[in-house]
Design an enzyme around this catalytic site. Sequence first.
Site: not given
Ligand code: DX5
Ligand code: ZN
Length: 218
Positions: A8, A31, A33, A35, A64, A66, A135, A140-143, A173-175, A195-196
């Site tokens: 991501s 990927h 994102d 938003m 993706h 959102m 999900m 909404g947020f990475g990390g 997607d996520g964590g 992502g992270s």
């Molecule tokens: C969150 C995004 C994800 C995000 C994942 O809403 O849809 O794609 O980038 O980030 P990580 O992998 O850091 O959880």
């Molecule tokens: Zn995403």
Amino acid sequence: MTIRIAPSILSADFANLERELGRIATADMVHVDVMDNHFVPNLTIGLPVVTRLQQVSPVPLDVHLMVSDADTNAPKYAETGAASVTFHIEAATDPVATAAAIRSNGARAAVAVKPGTDIAPVLDHLDAYDMVLLMTVEPGFGGQAFMPQVMPKLAAARAAVAASGLDVWLEVDGGIALDTVEEAVSNGADTLVAGSAVYGGDPAERIAGLRAAASRVA
Ligand code: DX5
Ligand code: ZN
């Protein structure tokens, strides 16, 4: 099971997106994102930037969305030439028709469900979709931390796909990181967003590490 890794760019340097795409050329997709600060409380990029990313990316785009009003917005992203466009079922009034509009614009059609959203309406129309995104954080947020409570829903989706005989990809997607990827894959995920975990180090090494861990349990 074929494993796909989709880093991501939410965790990339937004001032240098073309260079950041070049660092993940060994991934299967990127990927992206989108938003709108309405469906989720964060704002990223929109159609003009996605159009340019599509033109310069070394790997196919996994968009993706959102965003609210998915029925109107999703087909426009398919027109950019993106390989895959995912919209949220919570933001759509007619998800099956929206998926059909994405396909008719030349992209794979995918639908996403938030951690607390029932997946049954998706599984009832599996033939409408090329991929389902589960999900594993609130969007909404990475990390954020991976939510293992989504795993029973993922396993149910894998069982439904197997029973259908359809080749529907299951994305998480996520964590997703080295300590969670095996749990996700063993519950049925084949397409992994990170992502992270990718941009937090050397992206090529991180992608290879995730792919190796996932392949051990696929
Ligand atoms: C969150 C995004 C994800 C995000 C994942 O809403 O849809 O794609 O980038 O980030 P990580 O992998 O850091 O959880
Ligand atoms: Zn995403």
